[in-house]
Motif scaffolding. Sequence first.
Motif, PDB file in Angstrom:
ATOM      1  N   ILE A 160       0.865  -1.177   0.000  1.00 58.07           N
ATOM      2  CA  ILE A 160       0.000   0.000   0.000  1.00 58.07           C
ATOM      3  C   ILE A 160       0.904   1.229   0.000  1.00 58.07           C
ATOM      4  CG2 ILE A 160      -1.789   1.267   1.237  1.00 58.07           C
ATOM      5  CD1 ILE A 160      -2.671  -1.457   0.043  1.00 58.07           C
ATOM      6  N   VAL A 161       0.626   2.175  -0.909  1.00 60.84           N
ATOM      7  CA  VAL A 161       1.483   3.341  -1.095  1.00 60.84           C
ATOM      8  C   VAL A 161       0.881   4.596  -0.468  1.00 60.84           C
ATOM      9  CG1 VAL A 161       2.573   4.804  -2.841  1.00 60.84           C
ATOM     10  CG2 VAL A 161       2.389   2.353  -3.224  1.00 60.84           C
ATOM     11  N   SER A 162      -0.416   4.824  -0.663  1.00 60.61           N
ATOM     12  CA  SER A 162      -1.076   5.998  -0.094  1.00 60.61           C
ATOM     13  C   SER A 162      -2.576   5.755  -0.036  1.00 60.61           C
ATOM     14  CB  SER A 162      -0.772   7.259  -0.911  1.00 60.61           C
ATOM     15  OG  SER A 162      -1.340   7.149  -2.193  1.00 60.61           O
ATOM     16  N   ALA A 163      -3.265   6.656   0.648  1.00 57.50           N
ATOM     17  CA  ALA A 163      -4.720   6.545   0.776  1.00 57.50           C
ATOM     18  C   ALA A 163      -5.291   7.919   1.110  1.00 57.50           C
ATOM     19  CB  ALA A 163      -5.084   5.541   1.866  1.00 57.50           C
ATOM     20  N   GLY A 164      -6.526   8.127   0.718  1.00 56.19           N
ATOM     21  CA  GLY A 164      -7.170   9.404   1.009  1.00 56.19           C
ATOM     22  C   GLY A 164      -8.572   9.457   0.449  1.00 56.19           C
ATOM     23  N   PHE A 165      -9.020  10.665   0.187  1.00 57.09           N
ATOM     24  CA  PHE A 165     -10.346  10.914  -0.346  1.00 57.09           C
ATOM     25  C   PHE A 165     -10.215  11.530  -1.734  1.00 57.09           C
ATOM     26  CE2 PHE A 165     -10.689  10.838   4.180  1.00 57.09           C
ATOM     27  CZ  PHE A 165     -11.909  10.226   4.432  1.00 57.09           C
ATOM     28  N   LEU A 166     -11.287  11.428  -2.535  1.00 57.87           N
ATOM     29  CA  LEU A 166     -11.242  12.061  -3.831  1.00 57.87           C
ATOM     30  C   LEU A 166     -12.604  12.581  -4.235  1.00 57.87           C
ATOM     31  CD1 LEU A 166     -11.534   9.904  -6.896  1.00 57.87           C
ATOM     32  CD2 LEU A 166     -11.261   8.707  -4.752  1.00 57.87           C
ATOM     33  N   SER A 167     -12.572  13.583  -5.083  1.00 63.40           N
ATOM     34  CA  SER A 167     -13.782  14.076  -5.729  1.00 63.40           C
ATOM     35  C   SER A 167     -13.539  14.000  -7.226  1.00 63.40           C
ATOM     36  CB  SER A 167     -14.108  15.504  -5.291  1.00 63.40           C
ATOM     37  OG  SER A 167     -13.107  16.393  -5.712  1.00 63.40           O
ATOM     38  N   MET A 168     -14.605  13.766  -7.965  1.00 61.41           N
ATOM     39  CA  MET A 168     -14.495  13.658  -9.412  1.00 61.41           C
ATOM     40  C   MET A 168     -15.573  14.522 -10.057  1.00 61.41           C
ATOM     41  SD  MET A 168     -13.343   9.694 -10.123  1.00 61.41           S
ATOM     42  CE  MET A 168     -14.936   8.986  -9.912  1.00 61.41           C
ATOM     43  N   ASP A 169     -15.551  15.814  -9.764  1.00 57.84           N
ATOM     44  CA  ASP A 169     -16.511  16.718 -10.377  1.00 57.84           C
ATOM     45  C   ASP A 169     -16.101  16.951 -11.830  1.00 57.84           C
ATOM     46  OD1 ASP A 169     -18.014  16.921  -8.026  1.00 57.84           O
ATOM     47  OD2 ASP A 169     -16.694  18.484  -7.255  1.00 57.84           O
ATOM     48  N   ASN A 170     -15.373  17.988 -12.107  1.00 56.27           N
ATOM     49  CA  ASN A 170     -14.859  18.225 -13.456  1.00 56.27           C
ATOM     50  C   ASN A 170     -13.485  17.600 -13.640  1.00 56.27           C
ATOM     51  OD1 ASN A 170     -17.114  19.707 -14.252  1.00 56.27           O
ATOM     52  ND2 ASN A 170     -16.271  21.584 -13.379  1.00 56.27           N
ATOM     53  N   VAL A 171     -12.747  17.492 -12.555  1.00 49.55           N
ATOM     54  CA  VAL A 171     -11.416  16.873 -12.562  1.00 49.55           C
ATOM     55  C   VAL A 171     -11.294  15.995 -11.324  1.00 49.55           C
ATOM     56  CG1 VAL A 171     -10.299  18.744 -13.846  1.00 49.55           C
ATOM     57  CG2 VAL A 171     -10.379  18.832 -11.358  1.00 49.55           C
ATOM     58  N   ILE A 172     -10.324  15.107 -11.354  1.00 49.46           N
ATOM     59  CA  ILE A 172     -10.053  14.268 -10.180  1.00 49.46           C
ATOM     60  C   ILE A 172      -9.222  15.075  -9.201  1.00 49.46           C
ATOM     61  CG2 ILE A 172      -8.832  12.221  -9.358  1.00 49.46           C
ATOM     62  CD1 ILE A 172      -9.487  10.967 -12.107  1.00 49.46           C
ATOM     63  N   SER A 173      -9.656  15.098  -7.958  1.00 45.79           N
ATOM     64  CA  SER A 173      -8.946  15.831  -6.914  1.00 45.79           C
ATOM     65  C   SER A 173      -8.772  14.926  -5.698  1.00 45.79           C
ATOM     66  CB  SER A 173      -9.742  17.080  -6.537  1.00 45.79           C
ATOM     67  OG  SER A 173      -9.101  17.781  -5.515  1.00 45.79           O
ATOM     68  N   CYS A 174      -7.529  14.677  -5.304  1.00 38.43           N
ATOM     69  CA  CYS A 174      -7.218  13.826  -4.153  1.00 38.43           C
ATOM     70  C   CYS A 174      -6.777  14.685  -2.977  1.00 38.43           C
ATOM     71  CB  CYS A 174      -6.097  12.857  -4.509  1.00 38.43           C
ATOM     72  SG  CYS A 174      -6.546  11.696  -5.800  1.00 38.43           S
ATOM     73  N   TYR A 175      -7.205  14.297  -1.785  1.00 38.03           N
ATOM     74  CA  TYR A 175      -6.909  15.098  -0.601  1.00 38.03           C
ATOM     75  C   TYR A 175      -7.058  14.261   0.661  1.00 38.03           C
ATOM     76  CZ  TYR A 175     -12.001  15.143  -0.429  1.00 38.03           C
ATOM     77  OH  TYR A 175     -13.314  14.762  -0.396  1.00 38.03           O
ATOM     78  N   GLY A 176      -6.638  14.822   1.761  1.00 37.05           N
ATOM     79  CA  GLY A 176      -6.863  14.228   3.075  1.00 37.05           C
ATOM     80  C   GLY A 176      -5.945  13.071   3.402  1.00 37.05           C
ATOM     81  N   ASP A 177      -6.394  12.288   4.370  1.00 46.38           N
ATOM     82  CA  ASP A 177      -5.599  11.166   4.817  1.00 46.38           C
ATOM     83  C   ASP A 177      -6.491  10.066   5.359  1.00 46.38           C
ATOM     84  OD1 ASP A 177      -5.111  11.635   8.171  1.00 46.38           O
ATOM     85  OD2 ASP A 177      -5.936  13.248   6.964  1.00 46.38           O
ATOM     86  N   SER A 178      -5.912   8.903   5.522  1.00 46.76           N
ATOM     87  CA  SER A 178      -6.607   7.753   6.084  1.00 46.76           C
ATOM     88  C   SER A 178      -6.219   7.611   7.542  1.00 46.76           C
ATOM     89  CB  SER A 178      -6.228   6.490   5.315  1.00 46.76           C
ATOM     90  OG  SER A 178      -6.591   5.340   6.060  1.00 46.76           O
ATOM     91  N   GLU A 179      -7.187   7.756   8.421  1.00 46.95           N
ATOM     92  CA  GLU A 179      -6.918   7.561   9.841  1.00 46.95           C
ATOM     93  C   GLU A 179      -6.634   6.099  10.145  1.00 46.95           C
ATOM     94  OE1 GLU A 179     -10.043   9.194  12.218  1.00 46.95           O
ATOM     95  OE2 GLU A 179      -9.790  11.201  11.377  1.00 46.95           O
ATOM     96  N   SER A 180      -7.362   5.194   9.490  1.00 47.10           N
ATOM     97  CA  SER A 180      -7.195   3.776   9.795  1.00 47.10           C
ATOM     98  C   SER A 180      -5.856   3.221   9.313  1.00 47.10           C
ATOM     99  CB  SER A 180      -8.349   2.953   9.203  1.00 47.10           C
ATOM    100  OG  SER A 180      -8.387   3.061   7.795  1.00 47.10           O
ATOM    101  N   LEU A 181      -5.274   3.820   8.254  1.00 47.54           N
ATOM    102  CA  LEU A 181      -3.970   3.370   7.752  1.00 47.54           C
ATOM    103  C   LEU A 181      -2.826   4.288   8.159  1.00 47.54           C
ATOM    104  CD1 LEU A 181      -4.771   2.277   4.085  1.00 47.54           C
ATOM    105  CD2 LEU A 181      -4.467   0.832   6.096  1.00 47.54           C
ATOM    106  N   LYS A 182      -3.183   5.460   8.680  1.00 47.40           N
ATOM    107  CA  LYS A 182      -2.181   6.473   9.031  1.00 47.40           C
ATOM    108  C   LYS A 182      -1.309   6.813   7.825  1.00 47.40           C
ATOM    109  CE  LYS A 182      -2.102   5.130  13.902  1.00 47.40           C
ATOM    110  NZ  LYS A 182      -3.424   4.634  13.860  1.00 47.40           N
TER     111      LYS A 182
END
Length: 86
Positions: free
Chosen positions: A42-64
């Motif tokens: 596992i390399v990274s984890a987070g949240f994303l939105s896919m409105d007009n473009v893909i946007s990744c942000y935040g963090d995973s508390e469960s994976l730190k």
Amino acid sequence: MNDLKYVIFKPNSLEERAVIFNGMITHKTISDAIIKNEAFAIVSAGFLSMDNVISCYGDSESLKMKSRGKIDELVISKTLLRLNYF
């Protein structure tokens, strides 16, 4: 919270890939399934939105683990493009 979430993983000797899933599932649940079934890193984890473009942000508390922003956006874009070829 029901945002989209993602986990980026690296298969042995292959490019990084993304798993996108419903926000009601934890990052750790997905990570455990990937690691247990395939032995991928596992390399990274987070949240994303896919409105007009893909946007990744935040963090995973469960994976730190944190989102890598633009890098993860590129991996997710490539993963989604691959799906169109099958």
